[in-house]
Design a protein around this motif. Structure first.
Motif, short mmCIF file in Angstrom:
data_model
loop_
_atom_site.label_atom_id
_atom_site.label_comp_id
_atom_site.label_asym_id
_atom_site.label_seq_id
_atom_site.Cartn_x
_atom_site.Cartn_y
_atom_site.Cartn_z
N TRP A 417 -81.75 -74.08 15.30
CA TRP A 417 -80.29 -73.97 15.37
C TRP A 417 -79.83 -73.29 16.65
CZ3 TRP A 417 -77.22 -69.47 15.32
CH2 TRP A 417 -75.84 -69.69 15.19
N ALA A 418 -80.51 -72.21 17.05
CA ALA A 418 -80.02 -71.38 18.15
C ALA A 418 -80.44 -71.88 19.53
CB ALA A 418 -80.49 -69.94 17.97
N VAL A 419 -81.53 -72.65 19.62
CA VAL A 419 -82.05 -73.03 20.94
C VAL A 419 -82.18 -74.55 21.08
CG1 VAL A 419 -83.95 -72.75 22.57
CG2 VAL A 419 -83.26 -70.82 21.13
N ILE A 420 -82.95 -75.15 20.19
CA ILE A 420 -83.32 -76.56 20.41
C ILE A 420 -82.10 -77.47 20.33
CG2 ILE A 420 -84.70 -78.47 19.52
CD1 ILE A 420 -86.75 -76.43 18.56
N ARG A 421 -81.30 -77.34 19.27
CA ARG A 421 -80.14 -78.21 19.11
C ARG A 421 -78.84 -77.57 19.61
NH1 ARG A 421 -80.76 -81.10 13.15
NH2 ARG A 421 -82.96 -81.68 13.35
N ALA A 422 -78.94 -76.45 20.28
CA ALA A 422 -77.74 -75.73 20.70
C ALA A 422 -77.07 -76.42 21.89
CB ALA A 422 -78.09 -74.30 21.07
N VAL A 423 -75.78 -76.21 21.99
CA VAL A 423 -74.99 -76.69 23.11
C VAL A 423 -74.59 -75.47 23.94
CG1 VAL A 423 -72.87 -77.86 23.81
CG2 VAL A 423 -74.13 -78.66 21.80
N TRP A 424 -74.95 -75.48 25.22
CA TRP A 424 -74.76 -74.31 26.07
C TRP A 424 -73.54 -74.44 26.97
CZ3 TRP A 424 -77.94 -70.24 25.11
CH2 TRP A 424 -79.10 -70.50 24.37
N GLN A 425 -73.10 -75.64 27.22
CA GLN A 425 -71.94 -75.86 28.09
C GLN A 425 -71.10 -76.99 27.53
OE1 GLN A 425 -73.47 -76.67 32.01
NE2 GLN A 425 -73.90 -74.52 32.47
N GLY A 426 -69.81 -76.95 27.92
CA GLY A 426 -68.93 -78.03 27.53
C GLY A 426 -67.73 -77.55 26.75
N ASP A 427 -66.91 -78.50 26.33
CA ASP A 427 -65.70 -78.20 25.59
C ASP A 427 -65.97 -78.33 24.09
OD1 ASP A 427 -66.06 -80.87 25.34
OD2 ASP A 427 -64.21 -81.47 26.36
N PRO A 428 -64.98 -78.06 23.24
CA PRO A 428 -65.21 -78.18 21.80
C PRO A 428 -65.67 -79.57 21.36
CG PRO A 428 -63.22 -76.94 22.22
CD PRO A 428 -63.68 -77.46 23.54
N ALA A 429 -65.26 -80.59 22.06
CA ALA A 429 -65.68 -81.94 21.68
C ALA A 429 -67.19 -82.12 21.82
CB ALA A 429 -64.95 -82.98 22.53
N LEU A 674 -63.63 -56.79 19.88
CA LEU A 674 -63.53 -57.49 18.60
C LEU A 674 -62.17 -58.16 18.46
CD1 LEU A 674 -64.86 -58.26 15.98
CD2 LEU A 674 -64.11 -56.10 14.99
N GLY A 675 -61.12 -57.51 18.95
CA GLY A 675 -59.81 -58.15 18.95
C GLY A 675 -59.79 -59.40 19.81
N ALA A 676 -60.51 -59.36 20.95
CA ALA A 676 -60.62 -60.55 21.78
C ALA A 676 -61.37 -61.66 21.06
CB ALA A 676 -61.31 -60.20 23.10
N ALA A 677 -62.43 -61.30 20.32
CA ALA A 677 -63.16 -62.31 19.55
C ALA A 677 -62.26 -62.92 18.48
CB ALA A 677 -64.39 -61.67 18.92
N LYS A 678 -61.44 -62.10 17.82
CA LYS A 678 -60.51 -62.64 16.83
C LYS A 678 -59.52 -63.60 17.48
CE LYS A 678 -58.54 -59.90 13.98
NZ LYS A 678 -57.76 -58.73 13.51
N ALA A 679 -59.09 -63.28 18.72
CA ALA A 679 -58.16 -64.17 19.41
C ALA A 679 -58.81 -65.51 19.71
CB ALA A 679 -57.68 -63.50 20.69
N VAL A 680 -60.10 -65.49 20.06
CA VAL A 680 -60.80 -66.74 20.31
C VAL A 680 -60.90 -67.57 19.04
CG1 VAL A 680 -63.00 -67.75 21.01
CG2 VAL A 680 -62.10 -65.78 22.24
N VAL A 681 -61.26 -66.91 17.94
CA VAL A 681 -61.43 -67.62 16.67
C VAL A 681 -60.08 -68.11 16.13
CG1 VAL A 681 -62.21 -67.34 14.28
CG2 VAL A 681 -63.53 -66.34 16.15
N ALA A 682 -59.01 -67.40 16.48
CA ALA A 682 -57.69 -67.81 15.99
C ALA A 682 -57.25 -69.16 16.56
CB ALA A 682 -56.65 -66.74 16.33
N GLY A 683 -57.78 -69.54 17.72
CA GLY A 683 -57.45 -70.84 18.28
C GLY A 683 -58.09 -71.96 17.50
N THR A 684 -57.39 -73.04 17.37
CA THR A 684 -57.91 -74.16 16.57
C THR A 684 -59.11 -74.83 17.22
OG1 THR A 684 -56.30 -75.63 17.64
CG2 THR A 684 -55.66 -74.60 15.55
N ALA A 685 -59.23 -74.74 18.53
CA ALA A 685 -60.30 -75.46 19.22
C ALA A 685 -61.67 -74.86 18.91
CB ALA A 685 -60.05 -75.46 20.73
N TRP A 686 -61.78 -73.53 18.99
CA TRP A 686 -63.07 -72.87 18.83
C TRP A 686 -63.23 -72.24 17.45
CZ3 TRP A 686 -66.28 -74.29 22.42
CH2 TRP A 686 -65.83 -74.55 23.72
N ARG A 687 -62.31 -72.44 16.55
CA ARG A 687 -62.39 -71.80 15.23
C ARG A 687 -63.65 -72.18 14.45
NH1 ARG A 687 -57.17 -72.53 11.76
NH2 ARG A 687 -56.40 -71.32 13.54
N PRO A 688 -64.14 -73.41 14.51
CA PRO A 688 -65.35 -73.73 13.74
C PRO A 688 -66.60 -72.98 14.21
CG PRO A 688 -64.16 -75.74 14.32
CD PRO A 688 -63.57 -74.63 15.11
#
Length: 720
Positions: A417-429, A674-688
């Motif tokens: 999960w963390a290395v082999i199938r991970a995506v390191w660059q790119g957009d949410p798509a 942690l507040g910055a992390a919450k702001a990232v998660v609050a966006g619909t693009a990176w929420r998943p």
């Protein structure tokens, strides 16, 4: 002629003894009165009528989940009572589960199987070294990923788990009979104490209870019906996430308490039990467990109190417990002082009741003394071998093989999960159709995590300040071995670089004030400033509590116990609501958070320093005074160096807690990492991909906590 025994005034000695106490009481009472009058005048100027009459006005908001049925038309006191019931519900569910899980982890950690003990340590370490609020966010996000109610997962019969929460079997008509069951158990316990065996009494009571209760109790099972669930007890996802987070977090601490208590059992008691012909099970039940329980009870009581106080973190995930309801009432009415006073009174009452009950239990079971306090302890011996169990090599090999297989499977799944199938660059798509981790969410949002909402022109100086602060922390923690003067000069130079970067000197840039700070910079400065300000304040409180002045000692004790008994979330809300009223506005949220964290850390550290000062023989001060040293010089040159060495390991534990407590400032709107992390998660693009975001923040806190823990272990080794 009036004799000395009939004088209407107290003797001179009595006046001298009580006059300072009376003066302190009058001074503190006068200051409190002035502050209350000032707050009331500010509220009156804003058109807010003070007092507790608002408790009888309609609240205007609904309590969505509570054992009490509260509507918006009900008064505030009913809503607050419903919030209190929610807090107690969380405590009643979480404390037994955390205790059971902590005992299991503690026993596994003492296993003679090295692999099992290492597995327990791997589970405990990340739970202890990351903030509980961060863990709540992770659990809450994971539960949101569960299937919907139509495809609810059933781990046990009649237990359903979905993204809407839990569904459990419910009992109707059980409450009167629960009292009968408790009475039966009490009767059995008394029979055991009187006749030596409670089995007949308990069996008779249980049989009578079953004959009476079973026809009256109705079991309501949750079932899938239509698009949802019907029946049973259906706690919300917020309740489930809060309970799970508190259980696993405090179970890690209870596991260490269990291990320390079992290691403190004298070997002589175990050998005496074996010499009397007791079976291994009876040795564990009658010898090891009672002694370990007496040793473990004080720290276990602290963990129970901490769990109740940490339930206030429900305010961050939307569960309406006591503090969340009071916060809503303050927001609607503007009565900050009254609302915070209610919260302080309730939490202090809960702390006194819980602490008093456990203290009474401890006094009852420790009245015969600790028993054998000399000789060897179980220490690092395997618990099961010490209790007399026969070592069976084939069982140990089988357990090792099973654990090795499980660890291999888990390690492969994590690696995949963390290395082999991970995506390191790119957009949410790019992460949408991938089964692995989306580390691109961390990489793309790294500037937001580091700098928050800071302007582009301010990020360069902020980066310089962060690097300088991290280098200064490394020097202080001993990462670079040097002479004390060289180390102090290097730290001073790094602090000067930090100040220069934020003040715009010497390149003539704009001053970057606290209102413009964000992200990692806020976390670093908040932690360092709070710890630096807390140390002298803690030393002053420790000295005042140990002083000969009864009034000063009582004042320091009252402040310390009040701050320790009230949740930090309540203190942060007090700072955010009341400090602007007292100081006339213009107070930054960073300053509010710094004040609350400093006072909280200082009160915790004061108790550590007081214990260290009590451990120093009184002859040290007497010898220093006999040499002609004034008290201040004697404390600086004789007492303080010894107290610092004694208190250093425990003080660093307080520092670790203070670093993790900085994550709570996001509750009052301070934009930390942690507040910055919450702001990232609050966006619909990176929420998943909230798990990846929070894991990156968790690694930051783990690095800081493990570094401080390593220094503490090194200091303990030097003392030993």
């Amino acid at each position: 002629m009036m004799t000395a025994t009939t004088l209407p005034f107290p003797p001179t000695g009595l006046w001298r003894r009580w006059l300072p106490t009376l003066a302190w009481a009058l001074a503190l009472g006068g200051m409190a009165t002035i502050l209350v009058l000032h707050v009331e005048s500010v509220q009156a100027a804003r058109g807010i009528q003070g007092g507790f009459d608002f408790l009888f006005h309609p609240a205007g908001f609904r309590i969505s989940e509570s054992l009490l049925n509260v509507t918006p038309e009900d008064p505030y006191w009913m809503s607050i009572a419903a919030g209190l019931v929610n807090t107690l519900t969380v405590a009643f569910v979480a404390i037994p589960l955390a205790t059971a899980l902590g005992i299991v982890l503690g026993l596994v950690g003492l296993s003679s199987n090295v692999l099992a003990a290492r597995c327990a340590a791997l589970v405990i370490a990340p739970l202890r070294n990351t903030p509980v609020l961060l863990q709540l966010f992770v659990w809450y996000g994971l539960m949101l990923r569960l299937p919907d109610m139509r495809q609810a997962w059933s781990p046990l019969p009649s237990v359903l788990l979905s993204n809407r929460g839990l569904a459990l079997p419910a009992l109707h008509g059980w409450l009167p009979y629960a009292a009968v069951a408790v009475a039966a158990l009490v009767m059995g316990w008394r029979a055991r104490r009187r006749f030596g065996n409670a089995a007949p009494a308990v069996a008779l009571a249980v049989a009578a209870l079953a004959w009476t209760v079973l026809p009256a109790v109705q079991v309501d099972l949750p079932i899938k019906r239509g698009l949802g669930l019907q029946g049973g007890w259906q706690p919300s996802i917020e309740f489930a996430a809060l309970t799970i987070g508190l259980v696993v977090f405090h179970a890690a601490y209870i596991a260490d308490i269990v291990r320390a208590a079992l290691r403190a059992v004298p070997v002589g008691l175990v050998e005496a039990g074996q010499a009397m012909g007791l079976t291994p099970g009876k040795v564990l039940r009658l010898v090891i467990a009672p002694y370990a329980m007496r040793v473990a009870l004080p720290p276990y009581a602290n963990q129970c109190l901490a769990l109740v106080k940490n339930s206030t973190l429900a305010i961050a995930i939307g569960y309406q417990e006591l503090m969340a309801v009071i916060n809503t009432a303050i927001t609607q009415t503007g009565l900050a002082l009254e609302g915070i006073a209610l919260a302080v009174a309730v939490y202090l009452t809960l702390a006194l009741c819980l602490g008093g009950g456990l203290s009474a239990w401890n006094a009852r079971h420790a009245r015969h003394g600790p028993g054998d306090t000399h000789g060897a302890r179980l220490g690092d011996r395997a618990l099961w071998n010490a209790a007399g169990h026969d070592a069976r090599p084939w069982r140990a090999k089988l357990l090792s093989a099973v654990l090795t297989l499980l660890l291999a499977v888990v390690a492969w799944m994590l690696l995949d999960w963390a290395v082999i199938r991970a995506v390191w660059q790119g957009d949410p798509a790019a992460c949408a159709d991938v089964a692995g981790a989306c580390w691109a969410a961390v990489g793309e949002n790294l500037p937001l995590l580091f700098f928050g909402a800071m302007a582009q022109a301010d990020r360069g100086p902020a980066l310089i300040a962060c690097v300088s602060l991290v280098a200064g922390i490394a020097v202080v923690l001993g990462a670079w071995r040097a002479q004390p003067r060289t180390r102090a000069a290097l730290v001073a130079g790094l602090l000067a670089i930090t100040v220069a970067a934020l003040s715009g000197w010497p390149w003539g840039g704009a001053v970057i004030g606290p209102q413009r700070w964000g992200g990692l910079l806020v976390t670093l400065i908040l932690a360092i400033a709070a710890l630096a300000a807390a140390v002298p304040l803690a030393f002053a409180l420790a000295l005042l509590r140990r002083s000969s002045s009864r009034a000063g000692s009582l004042a320091a004790a009252g402040l310390i116990e009040a701050v320790r008994g009230v949740p930090l979330v309540t203190q942060l809300l007090f700072a955010s609501f009341v400090l602007p009223i007292l100081l006339g506005g213009g107070v930054s949220k960073f300053s509010m958070a710094l004040a609350a964290l400093t006072l909280h850390t200082a009160c915790l550290l004061a108790e550590v320093l007081r214990g260290a000062l009590q451990a120093i023989p009184p002859g040290q001060m007497m010898a220093a005074r006999a040499l002609g040293m004034p008290p201040a010089l004697a404390y600086a040159c004789v007492i303080w160096p010894q107290a610092r060495r004694i208190a250093a390991p425990a003080a660093l534990g307080v520092f670790v807690g203070a670093v993790k407590d900085t994550s709570l400032v996001s509750i009052i709107g301070v934009f930390d990492v942690l507040g910055a992390a919450k702001a990232v998660v609050a966006g619909t693009a990176w929420r998943p991909y909230h798990v990846e975001i929070y894991l990156a923040v968790a690694l930051l806190y783990m690095a800081a906590s493990l570094a401080l823990s390593r220094v503490a272990r090194r200091m303990e080794g030097r003392r030993a």
